[in-house]
Design an enzyme around this catalytic site. Structure first.
Site, PDB file in Angstrom:
ATOM      1  N   THR A 110       1.509  -7.332  13.328  1.00 41.29           N
ATOM      2  CA  THR A 110       1.640  -5.931  13.179  1.00 41.29           C
ATOM      3  C   THR A 110       1.859  -5.833  11.596  1.00 41.29           C
ATOM      4  OG1 THR A 110       3.976  -6.953  12.953  1.00 41.29           O
ATOM      5  CG2 THR A 110       3.138  -5.985  15.040  1.00 41.29           C
ATOM      6  N   THR A 114      -6.882   9.338   0.209  1.00 37.82           N
ATOM      7  CA  THR A 114      -7.209  10.133  -1.353  1.00 37.82           C
ATOM      8  C   THR A 114      -6.110   9.024  -1.782  1.00 37.82           C
ATOM      9  OG1 THR A 114      -5.426  11.611  -0.658  1.00 37.82           O
ATOM     10  CG2 THR A 114      -7.717  12.469  -0.465  1.00 37.82           C
ATOM     11  N   GLU A 136       6.676   4.777   6.992  1.00 39.28           N
ATOM     12  CA  GLU A 136       6.445   5.492   6.456  1.00 39.28           C
ATOM     13  C   GLU A 136       7.231   6.729   6.895  1.00 39.28           C
ATOM     14  OE1 GLU A 136       1.663   4.872   6.268  1.00 39.28           O
ATOM     15  OE2 GLU A 136       2.614   5.343   7.687  1.00 39.28           O
ATOM     16  N   LYS A 148       4.203  -6.720   4.342  1.00 41.94           N
ATOM     17  CA  LYS A 148       3.954  -5.189   4.031  1.00 41.94           C
ATOM     18  C   LYS A 148       3.436  -5.068   4.739  1.00 41.94           C
ATOM     19  CE  LYS A 148       0.949  -3.415   3.010  1.00 41.94           C
ATOM     20  NZ  LYS A 148      -0.163  -2.861   3.969  1.00 41.94           N
ATOM     21  N   THR A 204       0.405  -1.263   0.073  1.00 39.60           N
ATOM     22  CA  THR A 204      -0.065  -0.281   0.501  1.00 39.60           C
ATOM     23  C   THR A 204       0.686   1.020  -0.106  1.00 39.60           C
ATOM     24  OG1 THR A 204      -0.037  -0.513   2.448  1.00 39.60           O
ATOM     25  CG2 THR A 204      -1.623  -1.407   1.038  1.00 39.60           C
ATOM     26  N   ASN A 232      -0.011  10.252   6.292  1.00 39.90           N
ATOM     27  CA  ASN A 232      -1.210   9.822   7.018  1.00 39.90           C
ATOM     28  C   ASN A 232      -2.402  10.473   6.809  1.00 39.90           C
ATOM     29  OD1 ASN A 232      -0.616   7.337   7.915  1.00 39.90           O
ATOM     30  ND2 ASN A 232       1.109   7.680   8.419  1.00 39.90           N
TER      31      ASN A 232
END
Length: 510
Positions: free
Chosen positions: A235, A510, A348, A224, A195, A505
């Site tokens: 997790t 979107t 991230e 992932k 993702t 985040n």
């Protein structure tokens, strides 16, 4: 004029700081992450993988988002799942199937990315069942509704949205038609489950067992996860396959033992997902004829987390497992450690990979509570991103950790013989930065006393991509009346918090 100029500067500054994020449309891998993507692999016999495009997320018009990982014969399967109360539909259905089928007779797993199918009510459960049944039909398995599906299900993406189930059911036969066993097939599958990940996380290796060393086995896995990562198993999503033979009664215990020391020892942002799942499939395709499946003696059980007296460095047991089982468990734990580290490296917006090592002479669980608290601290993580050796934040995080901080519901003392002792003694606590280049550690606090820190040296260390924070909760003589006990060590992996984490985040849906 001055106020007008000041206002102009503020407007210009705000415009410059506007950020937006979207996952790369072609899944381009950043140059710095290319080194983590394998160019070849050794994959287990009898396993096939395939992918297809369904367009689960409306903005995805080209990337494959359906992944099928299957065995050419029925296999043993185990799974560990999220402890989040709001368990996603695929988690609920897969858990039930494993229990009803007693961990045997499975074909594999079907995965969609782009939608989590979480908090979607009865229709979400129905959609998860449909995904499993559609995959079963690809192999001619069409059992009645009273028989559980032979396929496990995973979904990842946005929570609270329903699956475009018609698109998915149309794409499942295409994934089946694309099945193969090459490195390219496995790498494409690792890409299709992504993702916000910036690179596919895929590993494979070979191993041998002591009782028949001439036989070469393989283990492969993909995972992932880049955000909403915090231990409480699982997790994230993880799929591990091996061609060794494992008894159905033992597979869950083996997987749970390894998970507690790997995937349950990583944290990116402190959030435990609704969909977390790690599965282990074993089909025995490489096992010589007549070899018995790996098993555990009846007395072997994982150490209960609630008991402080035992360290999970070894399970509580009366009869040890045989040499083959011990060897495979070591292989599995090492393999899953490396997979879990890849998740942290892809956190991230992360710029640093941080190892937190905590030592205690009270118990492993005291050490782990302190490590978890440090890993979850936003103040620690932002300081690391800013290359600021703000060690006070590390001590602060240790001091408020559950069952370490004094609380009416979480007492700070524990019984030791006839007396009492704190779980953490400030005057026995030391903190250091350990550089990744092997140079001398930088001591920040020694036995509760601050060191005169060389800020230049600290910044050099914090400029590195990899960093270790070493915390000694047992530095110095034991308190009067208490013998010094065995040292316990907890190792945890995390990353820093950057501006980009907020950007990713803030724009996720979107």
């Amino acid at each position: 004029m001055a106020p007008r100029t000041s206002g102009f500067k503020r407007t210009l500054s705000a415009a410059i700081q506007v950020r937006s994020y979207s996952a790369p449309t072609e899944r381009t891998i950043p140059a710095a992450k290319q080194k983590y993507v394998p160019t070849a692999g050794s994959y287990p016999k009898g396993f096939l993988v395939g992918t297809s495009h369904a367009g689960v997320k409306a903005s995805n018009t080209s990337n494959d988002d359906i992944t099928m990982v299957v065995s050419d014969r029925p296999c043993t399967a185990g799974g560990v799942f999220t402890k989040n109360i709001f368990k996603a539909a695929p988690v609920q259905v897969s858990r039930r199937s494993l229990k009803q089928m007693a961990n045997e007779g499975f074909r594999g797993v079907i995965v969609n990315s782009g939608c989590a199918n979480a908090v979607t009510g009865k229709l979400g459960l129905e959609h998860a069942h449909i995904m499993a049944r559609e995959t079963d039909q690809c192999f001619g398995d069409v059992p009645g509704d009273e028989v559980p599906p032979r396929t496990l299900i995973m979904s990842t993406g946005v929570i609270g949205q329903r699956l475009p189930i018609d698109k998915i059911t149309a794409a499942i036969p295409k994934a089946h038609g694309a099945l193969g066993s090459s490195h390219e097939h496995w790498l494409n599958a690792a890409k299709a489950i992504c993702t916000t990940d910036t690179f596919p996380k895929l590993l494979s290796r070979t191993f041998r067992l002591p009782s028949h060393p001439d036989t070469e086995y393989s283990i492969a896995g993909m995972t992932k996860g880049a955000g909403m990562i915090h231990p409480n198993m699982a997790t994230l999503l993880g799929i591990i396959c091996t061609d060794v033979k494992i008894a159905p009664s033992a597979v869950d215990s083996m997987l749970r033992y390894a998970t507690n020391r790997t995937f349950n020892c990583i944290s990116i942002d402190g959030d435990t997902s609704t969909n977390d799942t790690v599965t282990l499939f074993a089909n025995g395709a490489a096992a010589p004829e007549g070899i018995q499946p790996l098993n555990l003696p009846p007395s072997l059980k994982p150490a209960p987390e609630a008991k402080n007296a035992a360290s999970p460095s070894s399970p509580v047991q009366k009869d040890p497992p045989n040499r083959d089982t011990q060897a495979f468990t070591a292989v599995l734990s090492s393999f899953m450690t490396d997979l879990a580290k890849l998740v942290v490296r892809d956190g991230e917006g992360a710029t640093k990979f941080v190892t937190i090592r905590v030592r205690s002479d009270i118990s492993y669980f005291v050490a782990k509570r302190a490590a978890v608290s440090i890993a979850r601290s936003a103040l620690v993580k932002t300081a690391l991103y800013g290359k600021d050796a703000n060690w006070g934040r590390i001590l602060c995080a240790i001091g408020y950790a559950p069952s370490i901080m004094h609380d009416t519901g979480l007492p700070i003392i524990r019984s030791i013989g006839e007396g009492h002792a704190r779980l953490v003694e400030p005057e026995r606590t030391s903190v250091s930065f350990v550089p990744a280049d092997g140079s001398e550690e930088l001591k920040l606090v020694v036995r509760g006393e601050p060191e005169v820190v060389d800020e230049g040296r600290a910044k050099e260390i914090l400029e590195m991509e990899d960093l270790e924070i070493l915390v000694r909760l047992d530095d110095g003589p034991a308190p009067e009346g208490r013998e010094r006990k065995t040292q316990h060590e907890a190792v945890f992996w995390t990353c820093d918090f950057s501006h980009e984490y907020v950007t990713i985040n803030g724009d996720y849906r979107t």
